[in-house]
Design an enzyme around this catalytic site. Structure first.
Site, PDB file in Angstrom:
ATOM      1  NE  ARG A   1      -3.820   2.292   2.026  1.00  0.00           N
ATOM      2  CZ  ARG A   1      -4.953   2.475   2.061  1.00  0.00           C
ATOM      3  NH1 ARG A   1      -5.774   1.853   3.050  1.00  0.00           N
ATOM      4  NH2 ARG A   1      -5.578   4.015   2.465  1.00  0.00           N
TER       5      ARG A   1
ATOM      6  NE  ARG B   1      -7.181   2.757  -1.699  1.00  0.00           N
ATOM      7  CZ  ARG B   1      -8.532   3.385  -0.586  1.00  0.00           C
ATOM      8  NH1 ARG B   1      -9.207   2.104   0.878  1.00  0.00           N
ATOM      9  NH2 ARG B   1      -8.808   4.368  -0.677  1.00  0.00           N
TER      10      ARG B   1
ATOM     11  CG  ASP C   1      -9.555   1.164   3.176  1.00  0.00           C
ATOM     12  OD1 ASP C   1      -8.525   0.983   3.868  1.00  0.00           O
ATOM     13  OD2 ASP C   1     -10.138   0.979   2.354  1.00  0.00           O
TER      14      ASP C   1
ATOM     15  CG  ASP D   1     -12.126   0.398   6.205  1.00  0.00           C
ATOM     16  OD1 ASP D   1     -10.367   0.757   6.067  1.00  0.00           O
ATOM     17  OD2 ASP D   1     -12.129   1.037   5.668  1.00  0.00           O
TER      18      ASP D   1
HETATM   19  N1  ROI Z   1     -15.122   1.822  -3.600  1.00  0.00           N
HETATM   20  C1  ROI Z   1     -16.287   0.454  -3.708  1.00  0.00           C
HETATM   21  N2  ROI Z   1     -16.598  -0.632  -4.296  1.00  0.00           N
HETATM   22  N3  ROI Z   1     -14.692  -0.223  -2.777  1.00  0.00           N
HETATM   23  C2  ROI Z   1     -14.325   0.366  -2.014  1.00  0.00           C
HETATM   24  O1  ROI Z   1     -13.987  -0.240  -1.127  1.00  0.00           O
HETATM   25  C3  ROI Z   1     -13.489   1.569  -1.978  1.00  0.00           C
HETATM   26  N4  ROI Z   1     -13.121   2.361  -0.931  1.00  0.00           N
HETATM   27  C4  ROI Z   1     -12.931   3.814  -0.981  1.00  0.00           C
HETATM   28  C5  ROI Z   1     -13.573   4.961  -2.331  1.00  0.00           C
HETATM   29  C6  ROI Z   1     -12.456   5.181  -3.285  1.00  0.00           C
HETATM   30  C7  ROI Z   1     -14.331   5.164  -1.628  1.00  0.00           C
HETATM   31  N5  ROI Z   1     -14.373   4.309  -2.874  1.00  0.00           N
HETATM   32  C8  ROI Z   1     -14.632   2.337  -3.202  1.00  0.00           C
HETATM   33  O2  ROI Z   1     -11.627   4.027  -0.703  1.00  0.00           O
END
Ligand code: ROI
Length: 161
Positions: A82, A91, A94, A96
């Site tokens: 990342r 990225r 991610d 979370d």
């Molecule tokens: N859009 C989707 N479909 N999935 C994500 O995990 C995701 N993550 C983000 C942004 C760019 C807002 N859009 C996303 O951070």
């Protein structure tokens, strides 16, 4: 031990492979057992001009403290390449923290429940695969109500690779 749900997302460098590597790394966390992995889902980015995302949710049972877990997740993100170039940029990975037992956490580095959970079908539908049907978030909201208000639109379920 607390039940924790983690949202996984990737839109670079073999997203499904990134998610599989992340699941393997989560399985290795200390004081933690893997309790479930959802299907993988593809969807367009919420921001235009980025590749499509692959998302999933993982359930963990862990006795790590929230900030310890956050540090461990950021280490996994970094190990998987990342680069934090721009805040909402594409990225490789991610991770979370969506829910952490019954806790409400409001710290500079960590807000739980995740503040955009209700807007994100790519989080709610995989979460619903793993969570009890009557799950309530620590703030009292019922998962079933959030699902009812967030249509399954633009999501493509890909069976677990
Ligand atoms: N859009 C989707 N479909 N999935 C994500 O995990 C995701 N993550 C983000 C942004 C760019 C807002 N859009 C996303 O951070």
């Amino acid at each position: 031990m607390e039940r924790i749900y983690i949202g996984l997302g990737s839109n670079l460098a073999d997203p499904a492979g990134q998610l599989r590597s992340a699941v393997a790394a989560l399985e290795q966390l200390p004081q933690t057992t893997l309790a479930g992995v959802s299907s993988f889902y593809q969807s367009d980015s919420l921001l235009p001009g980025q590749p499509r995302y692959t998302n999933a949710v993982v359930a963990l049972d862990s006795s790590l403290a929230p900030i310890e877990l956050l540090d461990a997740l950021q280490a996994i993100e970094n190990e998987q390449g990342r680069e934090r170039l721009e805040r909402w940029g594409p990225r490789t990975l991610d991770l979370d923290i969506l829910l952490f037992g019954d806790r409400l956490i409001d710290e500079p580095r960590l807000k739980v429940p995740h503040y955009q959970i209700q807007e994100r079908a790519f989080v709610l539908y995989p979460l619903a695969e793993l969570a009890p049907q009557d799950l309530r978030l620590a703030d009292g909201r019922a998962l079933s109500d959030l699902l009812a208000a967030c249509p399954f639109v633009g999501l493509e379920r890909i069976f677990q690779p």
